[in-house]
Enzyme design. Structure first.
Site, mmCIF file in Angstrom:
data_model
loop_
_atom_site.group_PDB
_atom_site.id
_atom_site.type_symbol
_atom_site.label_atom_id
_atom_site.label_comp_id
_atom_site.label_asym_id
_atom_site.label_seq_id
_atom_site.Cartn_x
_atom_site.Cartn_y
_atom_site.Cartn_z
ATOM 1 N N GLY A 44 -45.108 -23.185 42.710
ATOM 2 C CA GLY A 44 -44.987 -23.962 43.938
ATOM 3 C C GLY A 44 -45.579 -25.347 43.753
ATOM 4 C CD GLN A 49 -49.765 -29.363 44.620
ATOM 5 O OE1 GLN A 49 -48.824 -28.711 45.051
ATOM 6 N NE2 GLN A 49 -50.544 -28.922 43.645
ATOM 7 C CB CYS A 88 -54.033 -25.253 43.078
ATOM 8 S SG CYS A 88 -53.307 -26.698 43.861
ATOM 9 C CG LEU A 89 -49.075 -26.675 39.260
ATOM 10 C CD1 LEU A 89 -47.661 -27.220 39.414
ATOM 11 C CD2 LEU A 89 -49.324 -26.236 37.818
ATOM 12 C CG HIS A 130 -51.309 -22.438 47.501
ATOM 13 N ND1 HIS A 130 -52.439 -22.056 46.808
ATOM 14 C CD2 HIS A 130 -51.009 -23.687 47.055
ATOM 15 C CE1 HIS A 130 -52.805 -23.042 45.989
ATOM 16 N NE2 HIS A 130 -51.946 -24.040 46.108
ATOM 17 C CD GLU A 131 -47.283 -24.889 46.910
ATOM 18 O OE1 GLU A 131 -47.581 -26.104 46.994
ATOM 19 O OE2 GLU A 131 -47.718 -24.159 45.998
ATOM 20 C CG HIS A 134 -51.001 -28.289 48.581
ATOM 21 N ND1 HIS A 134 -52.122 -28.877 48.059
ATOM 22 C CD2 HIS A 134 -50.687 -27.269 47.737
ATOM 23 C CE1 HIS A 134 -52.480 -28.235 46.952
ATOM 24 N NE2 HIS A 134 -51.629 -27.256 46.737
HETATM 25 NI NI NI Z 1 -51.665 -25.890 45.144
#
Ligand code: NI
Length: 166
Positions: A44, A49, A88-89, A130-131, A134
């Protein structure tokens, strides 16, 4: 390719704006976000991000189809909460269990600007929640106990400063 920003970037703590118009630029953004997500082996990725403060995220769980969510809204959640290990990236190398509703119903626009609704459970429900966090400046580490969060982020900082020093 789009650059993914990491913890400490202001943009990760800001609210993303509604997308008024799903135009060619947004279509291209969705494709580019899918590309960078796959390149980084993520499941995701949300607009902030990649420094785009817009209500958009992409995800692909297992062999399911890749999806683009625009202006997403959670319209129902299960009472049941489940713990699941998240990463998380934007906080590479940090993983921790977070409790969230096990199942959700989400409505959004797809990459053609068409409304859709999905019932999600398991990993997909997890990724979507989660997304969506963000998009309002929330990171999964915010759910952790203060002590656990401090410890994890200390390890993370050490790792990152070593990387920069190389
Ligand atoms: Ni994340």
């Amino acid at each position: 390719m789009l650059d993914i920003v990491t913890l400490g970037a202001d943009v990760l703590r800001m609210n993303a704006e509604q997308i008024e118009n799903v135009d060619d630029q947004i279509v291209k953004l969705g494709q580019d976000m899918l590309d960078v997500m796959r390149f980084e082996d993520g499941i995701g990725l949300a607009g902030p991000q990649v420094s785009v403060l817009k209500q958009i995220f992409v995800c692909q769980v297992h062999q399911n189809e890749a999806r683009v969510f625009i202006n997403p809204q959670i319209i129902a959640t299960s009472h049941e909460l489940l713990p699941y290990e998240e990463g998380c990236l934007s906080i590479p190398g940090v993983f921790a269990d977070v409790k969230r509703p096990a199942a959700i119903t989400v409505q959004a626009l797809n990459e053609r600007g068409r409304p859709f609704k999905i019932d999600a459970e398991g990993v997909l429900a997890r990724v979507i929640q989660h997304e969506m966090d963000h998009l309002r400046g929330v990171l999964f580490v915010d759910y952790l106990d203060e002590e656990v969060k401090k410890k994890l982020l200390k390890i993370y900082d050490k790792k990152m400063s070593r990387k920069v020093g190389r």
